[in-house]
Design an enzyme around this catalytic site. Structure first.
Site, mmCIF file in Angstrom:
data_model
loop_
_atom_site.group_PDB
_atom_site.id
_atom_site.type_symbol
_atom_site.label_atom_id
_atom_site.label_comp_id
_atom_site.label_asym_id
_atom_site.label_seq_id
_atom_site.Cartn_x
_atom_site.Cartn_y
_atom_site.Cartn_z
ATOM 1 N N GLN A 185 2.961 -9.360 13.211
ATOM 2 C CA GLN A 185 3.698 -8.070 14.274
ATOM 3 C C GLN A 185 2.800 -7.330 14.074
ATOM 4 O OE1 GLN A 185 5.718 -6.123 10.334
ATOM 5 N NE2 GLN A 185 4.400 -4.459 11.252
ATOM 6 N N HIS A 219 7.130 6.213 1.599
ATOM 7 C CA HIS A 219 7.845 4.565 1.009
ATOM 8 C C HIS A 219 8.445 5.067 -0.308
ATOM 9 C CE1 HIS A 219 4.214 2.678 2.179
ATOM 10 N NE2 HIS A 219 5.343 1.542 3.229
ATOM 11 N N ALA A 234 1.207 -0.846 0.210
ATOM 12 C CA ALA A 234 0.361 -0.530 0.177
ATOM 13 C C ALA A 234 0.784 1.082 -0.086
ATOM 14 C CB ALA A 234 -0.544 0.060 1.248
HETATM 15 O O1 PAF Z 1 6.728 -0.922 9.002
HETATM 16 C C1 PAF Z 1 6.378 -1.202 8.263
HETATM 17 O O2 PAF Z 1 6.248 -1.099 7.196
HETATM 18 C C2 PAF Z 1 6.467 -3.025 8.630
HETATM 19 O O3 PAF Z 1 6.820 -2.612 10.343
HETATM 20 C C3 PAF Z 1 7.977 -3.573 8.139
HETATM 21 C C4 PAF Z 1 9.085 -3.134 8.599
HETATM 22 C C5 PAF Z 1 8.249 -3.707 6.546
HETATM 23 C C6 PAF Z 1 8.555 -4.561 9.174
HETATM 24 O O4 PAF Z 1 7.210 -6.226 8.679
#
Ligand code: PAF
Length: 283
Positions: free
Chosen positions: A61, A37, A32
Site C-alpha cells: 500500500q 488505536h 506505532a
Molecule cells: O490504516 C491502516 O493502518 C492500514 O491501512 C490498514 C487498514 C491496517 C491496512 O494495512
C-alpha cells in the site's frame, strides 16, 4: 496476550473462538500505536468477547519506497500497550507470511478511488484492499474497527465489504487529536517538536474552512486554506478538497441549510512526513 506470527496457527485459534460461540472484534493496524488505536481497541473490548489486533506494515500500500522504509516500527512498545488495554491476541506476521506469492489482484473502486488519496497515491487502495481482504479472511471478525482519520480508506473498505459479502460489521470511530488539534497518526512519531507545532496548523486550517463554509463559495474557501497554510513555514499542501461526505466526490456548490454533510479533506507534507486529516461538517 497471545502473540501469533503464523497464519495457519491464527486460523486454528479463530476456529476455536468461533466454535465456542465467541464474538471476535478486530483492529487492523500497521503498528506505532497511539491513543487513536487504543480507543478502537477499548471499543472492541467492550463490544466483543475476543479482541484481535494485527500489526503489519503492508508493503503493497506504499507508493513511495522511502515512506515504507521510514514508517515507524515499534513492536516492543506496541506489545506493551496492547497488554495494557487487555487485547487478547496480537497477529504480527511478516511479509512472506501474508504474501507467500506476489498478489496479482487488481481492485477497482471507480470514482471513489479517483479522488484525493487514490489520485495522489497510485496503487495505494489496491494494496489496502488486498491486505484487508486477506486479514478479514484470516481473522474472520464479527466486527472490524477503523479510524475516521482515514476517511477514504473507510469508504473503500465499506465497498470491499459490500462487494465481496464479508460477513462482518464495520465500525468507524472519530479521529483522536492531540491538545494542539493535530490528528493522531503513527507518522507523527517522525515529526520533530517544531514540526509538530507546524502540523497543528493543518487542523486550524480545517477549522477555518469550517467557519467559512456557510459564508463563502467553494473556490474562495479553497484559496483561503491555501493562503493560510502557505504562510506556515515547513508545510507543503498537497490537496485540500471539499467533498460530499457519502460519495467523497468534490462539491462545487455549497447549500447551507440543506442538511447535507461535507468532508473537508487534506494531505500535506510537513518536512518529509506526509499527513492527512479531515473534518465532517453538516451544512
Ligand atoms: O490504516 C491502516 O493502518 C492500514 O491501512 C490498514 C487498514 C491496517 C491496512 O494495512
Amino acid at each position: 496476550m497471545e502473540v501469533i506470527t503464523q497464519t495457519s496457527i491464527l486460523k486454528e485459534q479463530v476456529q476455536t473462538f468461533r466454535c465456542n460461540g465467541q464474538q471476535i472484534g478486530f483492529v487492523p493496524t500497521m503498528g506505532a500505536l497511539h491513543e487513536g488505536h487504543l480507543q478502537l481497541l477499548r471499543a472492541s473490548k467492550k463490544e466483543n468477547d475476543i479482541t484481535i489486533c494485527s500489526i503489519f506494515v503492508n508493503p503493497t500500500q506504499f507508493n513511495n519506497p522511502d515512506d515504507y522504509k521510514l514508517y515507524p516500527r515499534t513492536l516492543e512498545q506496541d506489545t506493551a500497550l496492547l497488554e495494557r488495554v487487555g487485547c487478547d491476541l496480537l497477529f504480527a506476521p511478516n511479509a512472506e507470511e501474508v504474501y507467500p506469492q506476489q498478489s496479482l489482484l487488481q481492485f477497482s473502486f471507480g470514482k471513489l478511488e479517483a479522488v484525493m488519496e487514490g489520485e495522489h497515491r497510485p496503487g495505494h487502495f489496491n494494496g489496502v484492499a488486498t491486505v484487508v481482504s486477506k486479514l478479514f479472511h484470516i481473522v474472520q471478525p464479527h466486527k472490524a474497527y477503523f479510524g475516521q482519520k482515514d476517511l477514504q480508506q473507510v469508504a473503500i473498505i465499506r465497498q470491499l465489504v459490500y462487494g465481496l459479502s464479508f460477513d462482518l460489521q464495520l465500525v468507524c470511530y472519530p479521529t483522536v487529536r492531540e491538545e494542539s488539534g493535530l490528528a493522531m497518526s503513527s507518522r507523527n512519531k517522525r515529526l520533530t517538536a517544531q514540526q509538530r507545532e507546524q502540523a497543528a496548523h493543518l487542523y486550524k486550517s480545517l477549522q477555518l474552512a469550517q467557519e467559512l463554509l456557510r459564508k463563502q463559495p467553494v473556490f474562495v474557501i479553497k484559496d483561503e486554506v491555501k493562503a493560510y497554510l502557505h504562510q506556515v513555514e515547513g508545510i507543503n499542501l498537497e490537496y485540500f478538497e471539499i467533498a460530499d461526505a457519502l460519495t467523497l466526490q468534490p462539491v462545487e456548490h455549497l447549500e447551507p441549510g440543506s442538511g447535507k454533510e461535507v468532508a473537508l479533506c487534506m494531505a500535506a507534507h510537513v518536512g518529509e512526513v506526509r499527513l492527512i486529516d479531515n473534518l465532517l461538517v453538516n451544512l
